[in-house]
Design a protein around this motif. Structure first.
Motif, short mmCIF file in Angstrom:
data_model
loop_
_atom_site.label_atom_id
_atom_site.label_comp_id
_atom_site.label_asym_id
_atom_site.label_seq_id
_atom_site.Cartn_x
_atom_site.Cartn_y
_atom_site.Cartn_z
N ALA A 23 0.79 -1.10 -0.04
CA ALA A 23 -0.02 0.11 0.08
C ALA A 23 1.01 1.21 -0.13
CB ALA A 23 -0.93 0.05 1.06
N ALA A 24 0.69 2.23 -0.75
CA ALA A 24 1.22 3.52 -1.03
C ALA A 24 0.43 4.52 -0.58
CB ALA A 24 1.80 3.68 -2.24
N VAL A 63 -3.72 13.94 -16.77
CA VAL A 63 -2.60 13.07 -17.14
C VAL A 63 -1.46 13.12 -16.24
CG1 VAL A 63 -1.03 12.32 -19.11
CG2 VAL A 63 -3.41 12.60 -19.62
N GLY A 64 -0.88 14.35 -16.10
CA GLY A 64 0.23 14.52 -15.06
C GLY A 64 -0.13 14.01 -13.60
N GLN A 65 -1.33 14.08 -13.05
CA GLN A 65 -1.69 13.52 -11.83
C GLN A 65 -1.80 11.77 -11.89
OE1 GLN A 65 -5.43 15.12 -11.02
NE2 GLN A 65 -4.52 16.68 -9.98
N LEU A 66 -2.21 11.34 -13.27
CA LEU A 66 -2.16 9.79 -13.10
C LEU A 66 -0.75 9.33 -13.49
CD1 LEU A 66 -5.14 9.31 -15.80
CD2 LEU A 66 -5.00 8.73 -13.26
N ILE A 67 0.08 9.78 -14.02
CA ILE A 67 1.51 9.59 -14.15
C ILE A 67 2.23 9.50 -12.83
CG2 ILE A 67 3.88 10.31 -14.71
CD1 ILE A 67 2.43 10.93 -17.54
N ALA A 68 1.88 10.65 -11.89
CA ALA A 68 2.64 10.62 -10.55
C ALA A 68 2.02 9.75 -9.53
CB ALA A 68 2.01 12.29 -9.97
N ILE A 69 0.59 9.32 -9.62
CA ILE A 69 0.00 8.18 -8.88
C ILE A 69 0.60 6.83 -9.46
CG2 ILE A 69 -2.06 7.15 -8.42
CD1 ILE A 69 -3.44 9.85 -8.68
N VAL A 73 2.89 4.55 -6.64
CA VAL A 73 2.14 2.92 -6.56
C VAL A 73 3.16 1.99 -7.05
CG1 VAL A 73 0.45 1.55 -7.28
CG2 VAL A 73 -0.22 3.34 -6.79
N GLN A 74 4.16 2.18 -8.07
CA GLN A 74 4.97 1.14 -8.58
C GLN A 74 6.26 1.21 -7.66
OE1 GLN A 74 5.77 2.32 -12.66
NE2 GLN A 74 3.89 1.64 -13.27
N LYS A 75 6.31 2.13 -6.99
CA LYS A 75 7.67 2.07 -5.89
C LYS A 75 7.46 1.13 -4.73
CE LYS A 75 9.31 6.54 -6.87
NZ LYS A 75 9.62 7.98 -6.21
#
Length: 75
Positions: A23-24, A63-69, A73-75
């Protein structure tokens, strides 16, 4: 004896729910939808251009917010 309740309260305050593995934390500002065109329906060419530019800015911010999320989450 007076320190016992204080120590007990501190120990209980340290207990809390842990985040499940994987969970992030995503900041709340990334979860709010950006505003696009919020004005009335465009009536002439100038207003239509303004509305299209506002919608483009809103979509680019989304789109920028989706990339940041996704990075969080991937970390």
């Amino acid at each position: 004896m007076r320190l016992f309740p204080i120590i007990l309260a501190v120990l209980l305050a340290a207990c809390g729910p842990d985040l499940p593995r994987g969970a992030a934390y995503v900041p709340p500002d990334l979860l709010t939808a950006p505003a696009g065109w919020t004005g009335p329906s465009p009536r002439d060419e100038g207003e239509l251009i303004d509305a299209a530019a506002a919608e483009k800015r809103g979509r680019e911010q989304c789109v920028g917010q989706l990339i940041a999320i996704a990075e969080i989450v991937q970390k």
